[in-house]
Design a protein around this motif. Structure first.
Motif, PDB file in Angstrom:
ATOM      1  N   GLY A 211     -22.610 -27.550 -18.908  1.00 53.78           N
ATOM      2  CA  GLY A 211     -22.343 -27.436 -17.477  1.00 53.78           C
ATOM      3  C   GLY A 211     -22.274 -28.790 -16.797  1.00 53.78           C
ATOM      4  O   GLY A 211     -21.425 -29.024 -15.929  1.00 53.78           O
ATOM      5  N   LYS A 212     -23.174 -29.712 -17.172  1.00 52.69           N
ATOM      6  CA  LYS A 212     -23.151 -31.063 -16.602  1.00 52.69           C
ATOM      7  C   LYS A 212     -21.872 -31.799 -16.999  1.00 52.69           C
ATOM      8  O   LYS A 212     -21.284 -32.542 -16.215  1.00 52.69           O
ATOM      9  N   ARG A 213     -21.447 -31.621 -18.241  1.00 53.57           N
ATOM     10  CA  ARG A 213     -20.211 -32.260 -18.702  1.00 53.57           C
ATOM     11  C   ARG A 213     -19.006 -31.768 -17.919  1.00 53.57           C
ATOM     12  O   ARG A 213     -18.116 -32.541 -17.554  1.00 53.57           O
ATOM     13  N   LYS A 214     -18.987 -30.479 -17.650  1.00 50.66           N
ATOM     14  CA  LYS A 214     -17.861 -29.901 -16.911  1.00 50.66           C
ATOM     15  C   LYS A 214     -17.812 -30.424 -15.486  1.00 50.66           C
ATOM     16  O   LYS A 214     -16.744 -30.660 -14.927  1.00 50.66           O
ATOM     17  N   ALA A 215     -18.986 -30.609 -14.893  1.00 51.72           N
ATOM     18  CA  ALA A 215     -19.045 -31.101 -13.519  1.00 51.72           C
ATOM     19  C   ALA A 215     -18.724 -32.588 -13.432  1.00 51.72           C
ATOM     20  O   ALA A 215     -18.152 -33.053 -12.446  1.00 51.72           O
ATOM     21  N   ASP A 216     -19.101 -33.338 -14.459  1.00 53.45           N
ATOM     22  CA  ASP A 216     -18.866 -34.788 -14.474  1.00 53.45           C
ATOM     23  C   ASP A 216     -18.359 -35.170 -15.859  1.00 53.45           C
ATOM     24  O   ASP A 216     -19.128 -35.231 -16.820  1.00 53.45           O
ATOM     25  N   LYS A 217     -17.059 -35.430 -15.954  1.00 50.09           N
ATOM     26  CA  LYS A 217     -16.434 -35.659 -17.253  1.00 50.09           C
ATOM     27  C   LYS A 217     -16.534 -37.103 -17.729  1.00 50.09           C
ATOM     28  O   LYS A 217     -15.991 -37.454 -18.777  1.00 50.09           O
ATOM     29  N   SER A 218     -17.210 -37.956 -16.980  1.00 46.75           N
ATOM     30  CA  SER A 218     -17.375 -39.341 -17.402  1.00 46.75           C
ATOM     31  C   SER A 218     -18.312 -39.402 -18.607  1.00 46.75           C
ATOM     32  O   SER A 218     -19.184 -38.559 -18.776  1.00 46.75           O
ATOM     33  N   ARG A 219     -18.159 -40.407 -19.440  1.00 46.11           N
ATOM     34  CA  ARG A 219     -18.971 -40.527 -20.652  1.00 46.11           C
ATOM     35  C   ARG A 219     -20.416 -40.820 -20.285  1.00 46.11           C
ATOM     36  O   ARG A 219     -20.703 -41.714 -19.509  1.00 46.11           O
ATOM     37  N   ARG A 220     -21.320 -40.061 -20.872  1.00 45.08           N
ATOM     38  CA  ARG A 220     -22.742 -40.219 -20.594  1.00 45.08           C
ATOM     39  C   ARG A 220     -23.440 -40.818 -21.813  1.00 45.08           C
ATOM     40  O   ARG A 220     -23.130 -40.488 -22.956  1.00 45.08           O
ATOM     41  N   VAL A 221     -24.396 -41.698 -21.548  1.00 46.68           N
ATOM     42  CA  VAL A 221     -25.195 -42.273 -22.613  1.00 46.68           C
ATOM     43  C   VAL A 221     -26.629 -41.768 -22.535  1.00 46.68           C
ATOM     44  O   VAL A 221     -27.251 -41.454 -23.540  1.00 46.68           O
ATOM     45  N   ASN A 222     -27.148 -41.656 -21.308  1.00 48.07           N
ATOM     46  CA  ASN A 222     -28.524 -41.214 -21.111  1.00 48.07           C
ATOM     47  C   ASN A 222     -28.661 -39.714 -21.376  1.00 48.07           C
ATOM     48  O   ASN A 222     -27.746 -38.941 -21.081  1.00 48.07           O
ATOM     49  N   PRO A 223     -29.789 -39.292 -21.917  1.00 48.64           N
ATOM     50  CA  PRO A 223     -29.989 -37.859 -22.232  1.00 48.64           C
ATOM     51  C   PRO A 223     -30.035 -36.997 -20.974  1.00 48.64           C
ATOM     52  O   PRO A 223     -30.505 -37.427 -19.923  1.00 48.64           O
ATOM     53  N   LEU A 224     -29.548 -35.766 -21.123  1.00 50.75           N
ATOM     54  CA  LEU A 224     -29.555 -34.790 -20.025  1.00 50.75           C
ATOM     55  C   LEU A 224     -30.710 -33.805 -20.144  1.00 50.75           C
ATOM     56  O   LEU A 224     -31.067 -33.161 -19.160  1.00 50.75           O
ATOM     57  N   CYS A 225     -31.256 -33.687 -21.347  1.00 46.63           N
ATOM     58  CA  CYS A 225     -32.359 -32.756 -21.579  1.00 46.63           C
ATOM     59  C   CYS A 225     -33.476 -33.472 -22.338  1.00 46.63           C
ATOM     60  O   CYS A 225     -33.199 -34.306 -23.211  1.00 46.63           O
ATOM     61  N   LEU A 226     -34.709 -33.094 -22.006  1.00 43.64           N
ATOM     62  CA  LEU A 226     -35.877 -33.654 -22.684  1.00 43.64           C
ATOM     63  C   LEU A 226     -36.783 -32.522 -23.127  1.00 43.64           C
ATOM     64  O   LEU A 226     -37.078 -31.610 -22.348  1.00 43.64           O
ATOM     65  N   MET A 227     -37.243 -32.590 -24.375  1.00 38.92           N
ATOM     66  CA  MET A 227     -38.182 -31.613 -24.907  1.00 38.92           C
ATOM     67  C   MET A 227     -39.360 -32.343 -25.524  1.00 38.92           C
ATOM     68  O   MET A 227     -39.189 -33.124 -26.466  1.00 38.92           O
ATOM     69  N   LEU A 228     -40.551 -32.109 -25.000  1.00 37.12           N
ATOM     70  CA  LEU A 228     -41.763 -32.748 -25.496  1.00 37.12           C
ATOM     71  C   LEU A 228     -42.559 -31.769 -26.346  1.00 37.12           C
ATOM     72  O   LEU A 228     -42.710 -30.603 -25.976  1.00 37.12           O
ATOM     73  N   SER A 229     -43.081 -32.257 -27.471  1.00 34.73           N
ATOM     74  CA  SER A 229     -43.924 -31.427 -28.345  1.00 34.73           C
ATOM     75  C   SER A 229     -45.133 -32.243 -28.773  1.00 34.73           C
ATOM     76  O   SER A 229     -45.080 -33.475 -28.800  1.00 34.73           O
ATOM     77  N   PRO A 230     -46.238 -31.595 -29.139  1.00 39.73           N
ATOM     78  CA  PRO A 230     -47.467 -32.335 -29.448  1.00 39.73           C
ATOM     79  C   PRO A 230     -47.476 -33.023 -30.806  1.00 39.73           C
ATOM     80  O   PRO A 230     -48.167 -34.010 -30.990  1.00 39.73           O
TER      81      PRO A 230
END
Length: 567
Positions: A211-230
């Motif tokens: 969805g983020k890609r569709k809204a902004d088609k510019s090339r992204r380097v920084n992560p859009l999602c983060l998942m933390l685990s112990p």
């Protein structure tokens, strides 16, 4: 009403006669008519007063049910033309109906004026039960959030759902989580291990990226999602699932954890990544080095949040979350819901998150696992282990996981079994990464179907075909016991957990009895002999851990004393 019309007709008739009579006769008629009307009005007033009194004593409803004497329309007409008391009662009824529409509950003792408000159910406290699954939170009862019965109902592209092709239908946590997460809601999930939590938040994460890609088609380097685990085992497990799932839809995931070189992880960041799965310690290092920028991470997941805080990562987690996008969608999954996790949710989540509890917020084991607890002397465990392996591991075909408590114990038991001619591998915290990775690969592939492990494998090890778990040593907490036995009976399959319990573990007997009882398992008489008392868990920082905490419980109020001498 007919009587009223008849009275009016009589009066009109008598007035006409008055006009045709002499003046004195007309006066007599007027006097007589006035007396007759007064008498009728008095009778009617007495009748209304009697009805009002009956109604106040709760008798009107009884008469209506038992005798059916009057229709509702007749009663309303009588009250409308009756005394002032009748009007007040009608007004009271309307007020009561109005209040009920707002969610107020009443205790009615038969007298409408004596109704007492005993509670107000706010929108935030709405709860709905779906056969063992409790859903609560603002607007959670909306039909658009109804649990899914098939993968097609998720309305997710086929290339994203490709990872679910081996399953018939969504698991309970997936069925209830996807409607909320795909709609952008903050979400709290309480579910037992092996319930499909990874894809419950993984598929919405991939949809968030697309969805983020569709809204902004510019090339992204920084992560859009983060998942933390112990733990790195759990982080690796999540990464394995999402890397495979993302191949069909072009979503790139990478995993960061300590104990290994940072070079490949830094290279992955430079090339661009959509989803970062990480342990708190390593991720904080990368952030402080200026190599990982989370300002665009707008979908954040804390998996095994309770375990993360138990391991002392709270300050790291808070620091990391403060680096993410302020307009983020926050997701928390946890096996239990202690005070510390609740406070973390209050600080970083929307004030009215959705909370889905699959099973119970209490400590509960997977009901697909048959639990066998055997009380015995500590020195008898070795021989008993060999006997059980002859039973559960004939010809070394069935996959068996043996849990021990300490690292040295793991090495000793591994050597003991190798001396018996068994093909066995072992893992614990002191084993180097290469050996741990190799041992896990051999166990997963079936090359070696027997593994000895400490609690590093209690969470995050997702091997669907583990038939038996043997607890050679009972863990330090009952929570770890539940997670250990959760390594079997996964993905809807059945499993067996055989546990050795010694007198050194007697302090946990009461908690273990509760877990067995909740799952409907046999409770050995020798275990009950140790007692069934359960000591309330307390934290030095947070005090007692109470279970009854709702997702939308009010925040604590900070009190500042302006005249304090300490300032």
């Amino acid at each position: 009403m007919a009587g009223k019309f008849k009275d009016d007709e009589d009066r009109d008739h008598k007035r006409k006669r008055k006009l045709q009579q002499p003046e004195d006769e007309a006066e007599e008629v007027i006097v007589a008519t006035t007396k007759e009307e007064k008498k009728k009005k008095k009778n009617k007033k007495n009748k209304n007063n009697e009805e009002t009194e009956n109604q106040q004593n709760g008798q009107l409803g009884i008469e209506k049910v038992s005798n059916g004497l009057e229709s509702d329309d007749k009663k309303r007409d009588d009250l409308a033309s009756g005394s002032e008391n009748g009007g007040e009662m009608e007004s009271s009824k309307e007020k009561k109906k109005s209040k009920k529409k707002k969610g107020e509950k009443f205790v009615n003792g038969g007298n409408d004026d004596a109704d007492v408000v005993v509670g107000v159910e706010t929108v935030e406290e709405q709860k709905k039960s779906y056969g063992g699954v409790i859903v609560s939170g603002k607007d959670s009862s909306n039909s658009k959030y109804s649990p899914l019965t098939s993968f097609n109902e998720a309305k997710v592209p086929k290339e994203v759902m490709q990872c679910c092709k081996g399953f018939d239908k969504p698991s309970p946590i997936q069925a209830h989580a996807w409607p909320f997460l795909l709609d952008g809601r903050d979400f709290i999930g309480i579910a037992q291990t092996g319930s499909g939590k990874t894809l419950a938040f993984g598929i919405p994460a991939m949809m968030h990226v697309l969805g983020k890609r569709k809204a902004d088609k510019s090339r992204r380097v920084n992560p859009l999602c983060l998942m933390l685990s112990p733990t790195r085992e759990l982080a690796q497990q999540i990464a394995d699932v999402l890397v495979d799932a993302g191949q069909s839809c072009g979503v790139k995931s990478t995993c960061f954890y300590g104990g290994t070189s940072k070079g490949p992880q830094l290279a992955a960041l430079r090339s661009g990544v959509d989803i970062v799965i990480a342990t708190p310690g390593r991720l904080k290092d990368l952030i402080e080095m200026g190599k990982c920028n989370l300002k665009e991470a707008s979908f954040v997941v804390l998996d095994e949040a309770d375990r993360m805080l138990d391991m002392g990562f709270e300050q790291d987690v808070r620091s990391i979350l403060s680096q993410t996008c302020s307009a983020r969608q926050m997701v928390m999954f946890s096996a239990t819901w202690p005070t510390a996790v609740h406070q973390l949710a209050q600080e970083f989540m929307d004030p009215n998150p959705v909370k889905v509890v699959v099973g119970s917020e209490d400590l509960a084991a997977n009901h697909d696992v048959m639990q066998i607890v055997e009380v015995l002397e500590e020195y008898k465990r070795d021989q008993r282990l060999v006997t059980l392996l002859d039973k559960y591991h004939p010809s070394q075909r069935n996959r068996v996981l043996v849990f021990v408590l300490y690292q040295k114990e793991a090495d000793r038991v591994e050597r003991f079994l190798q001396g018996r001619g068994l093909n066995v591998v072992g893992i614990h915290a002191l084993v180097n990464k290469r050996r741990r990775t190799k041992s896990l690969a051999l166990f997963k592939s079936g090359t070696c179907n027997l593994m000895v492990a400490t609690d590093v494998a209690a969470r995050g090890l997702d091997i669907p075909d583990v038939e038996v778990v043997i607890n050679y040593s009972f863990p330090l907490t009952t929570e770890d016991y539940v997670h250990r036995i959760g390594r079997t009976g996964r993905a809807g399959k059945k499993g067996v957990a055989h546990t050795f319990f010694t007198k050194e573990n007697k302090g946990l007997a009461g908690e273990l009895v509760n877990v067995l009882r909740e799952a409907g398992q046999e409770i050995p008489h020798d275990l009950v002999k140790f007692g069934t008392h359960v000591k309330k868990k307390e934290s030095k920082l947070y005090g007692a851990h109470f279970k009854e905490i709702t997702a939308d419980a009010p925040k604590s109020t900070k009190i500042t004393f302006g005249d304090s001498d300490d300032e």
